[in-house]
Design a protein around this motif. Sequence first.
Motif, short mmCIF file in Angstrom:
data_model
loop_
_atom_site.label_atom_id
_atom_site.label_comp_id
_atom_site.label_asym_id
_atom_site.label_seq_id
_atom_site.Cartn_x
_atom_site.Cartn_y
_atom_site.Cartn_z
N GLU A 282 0.83 -1.24 0.09
CA GLU A 282 0.03 0.06 0.04
C GLU A 282 0.75 1.19 0.06
O GLU A 282 1.68 1.19 0.65
N CYS A 283 0.49 2.05 -0.86
CA CYS A 283 1.36 3.37 -1.10
C CYS A 283 0.93 4.29 0.26
O CYS A 283 -0.19 4.49 0.45
N GLU A 284 2.00 4.99 0.69
CA GLU A 284 1.89 5.97 1.85
C GLU A 284 1.76 7.12 1.32
O GLU A 284 1.69 8.37 2.04
N GLY A 285 1.73 7.63 -0.01
CA GLY A 285 1.21 8.83 -0.37
C GLY A 285 0.00 9.47 -0.16
O GLY A 285 -0.97 8.80 0.38
N ASP A 286 -0.30 10.65 -0.65
CA ASP A 286 -1.65 11.48 -0.59
C ASP A 286 -2.78 10.85 -1.60
O ASP A 286 -2.45 11.27 -3.06
N HIS A 287 -3.55 9.75 -1.41
CA HIS A 287 -4.58 9.36 -2.26
C HIS A 287 -5.73 9.19 -1.81
O HIS A 287 -6.01 9.31 -0.45
N VAL A 288 -7.07 9.42 -2.63
CA VAL A 288 -8.27 9.33 -1.84
C VAL A 288 -8.35 7.93 -1.30
O VAL A 288 -9.28 8.08 -0.26
N GLN A 289 -8.35 7.14 -2.01
CA GLN A 289 -8.37 5.71 -1.60
C GLN A 289 -7.26 5.08 -1.53
O GLN A 289 -6.08 5.41 -2.08
N ALA A 290 -7.19 3.71 -0.85
CA ALA A 290 -5.77 3.13 -0.62
C ALA A 290 -5.47 2.72 -2.09
O ALA A 290 -6.11 2.10 -2.82
N THR A 291 -4.20 2.66 -2.21
CA THR A 291 -3.48 2.38 -3.59
C THR A 291 -2.68 1.33 -3.51
O THR A 291 -1.73 1.61 -2.44
N LEU A 292 -2.71 0.08 -4.11
CA LEU A 292 -1.51 -0.78 -4.09
C LEU A 292 -0.76 -0.51 -5.13
O LEU A 292 -1.14 -0.43 -6.42
N PHE A 293 0.65 -1.00 -5.11
CA PHE A 293 1.71 -0.80 -5.93
C PHE A 293 2.49 -2.25 -5.78
O PHE A 293 2.68 -2.85 -4.86
N ARG A 294 3.21 -2.99 -6.96
CA ARG A 294 4.19 -3.59 -6.85
C ARG A 294 5.51 -3.35 -6.59
O ARG A 294 6.21 -2.39 -7.81
N PRO A 295 6.30 -3.29 -5.42
CA PRO A 295 7.30 -2.43 -5.40
C PRO A 295 8.78 -3.10 -6.14
O PRO A 295 8.40 -4.60 -6.22
N THR A 296 9.72 -2.61 -6.25
CA THR A 296 10.67 -3.33 -6.81
C THR A 296 11.76 -3.34 -5.72
O THR A 296 12.88 -4.16 -5.79
N GLY A 297 11.77 -2.61 -4.79
CA GLY A 297 12.69 -2.70 -3.63
C GLY A 297 11.82 -2.24 -2.25
O GLY A 297 10.93 -3.09 -1.78
N ASP A 298 12.69 -1.43 -1.54
CA ASP A 298 12.17 -0.85 -0.11
C ASP A 298 11.29 0.15 -0.09
O ASP A 298 11.14 0.89 0.75
N GLU A 299 10.93 0.75 -1.50
CA GLU A 299 10.14 1.97 -1.52
C GLU A 299 8.74 1.87 -0.82
O GLU A 299 8.17 0.74 -1.02
N ASN A 300 8.26 2.89 -0.35
CA ASN A 300 6.77 3.18 0.35
C ASN A 300 6.10 3.97 -0.44
O ASN A 300 4.87 4.08 -0.15
N LEU A 301 6.42 4.42 -1.70
CA LEU A 301 5.63 5.21 -2.47
C LEU A 301 5.53 4.64 -3.84
O LEU A 301 6.50 3.99 -4.50
#
Length: 329
Positions: A282-301
């Motif tokens: 789950e992305c920790e950025g500013d989103h209206v709804q929870a947004t999932l993304f596939r990380p390639t490392g340890d990034e949280n955005l």
Amino acid sequence: MIYRHHIAPPRAFTQFSHDLIRHPRLSSDAVRLLTWQLSLPEGARESLSRTAERARIGACSFTRAKRQLKEEGFVHERRVQGPGGHWVTQQLVSNVPLSDAEAAKILARMPVHTPSATVPPQVTPSPRIPAAGAPTPRPTDGHPRRDPGENTSHRPAEPEPEPKPEPEAEPQTDAAPHAADVPEAARALVAALPRLSPDLRRIPRGMYDELARLVSRWLAAGHTPTDMRTHILRGLPDNGTPVHRPGGLLRYLLRDVPPSPTPSGTAPATARQSSRLAALRECEGDHVQATLFRPTGDENLCRRCLDSPPPHAGPLDSGAVAHQLKEQV
């Protein structure tokens, strides 16, 4: 509100009873077929099938309408043999219901009309052509002219056929227990199925034992009678389609036994997480709804937040952004 304006026709009309037009058990096709037949002129020999064809009634609708008229006593039929061996179907149409005895008396007084009153040529006996020579009596008590060469007065006895071995009884399986092993609860459930729905009123009696064996499998698997009734009701057609073979439908619905539901009071098993969801974050950025993304490392955005950071968050450190982009690559 509805208004009616009726003008009596000056000619070519037929009087019908309101009970006939508003009959609760006759369909519109049956009423149209009957009124059309009754409106024909005296002496018309038009059959019901021809009337249905002229009235634009389809084959299935005509069969259903004719069955309803026969059940209510408005149409009677019988097969009789007329002159020349022709078989004719007599149809009697009445504006009031008639019993079978009343219809038989009326049909007995009706003449049998055939395509031709004369006897067809294939039935008429052909002229007899005499054989050549004088007639002679049939020879009796004579002896054969040729000697068979052997004594055939005592034929050898034929060997008795060997008795066929009785087929071995097939072992009873759990899927089809013996009729005596079916519990009474299963038989009671099958006997109550016709009251569950109008579509199940005509279950053949010969299928009760087979359906009871199928129901016993459901009970043995831990299902309740309510589960089976709910499963059967869900399998019935809900668009008004009639069920012509309710026994076969029940056999199809009860043939496969689903797994037993989780008993009440016990904690349900932990749901297995999908492999696709396990790799998302789950992305920790500013989103209206929870947004999932596939990380390639340890990034949280997610990549969108990295490309365009939120305005209230201020400019990101160029070193941190470069580090995260390097990890994604």
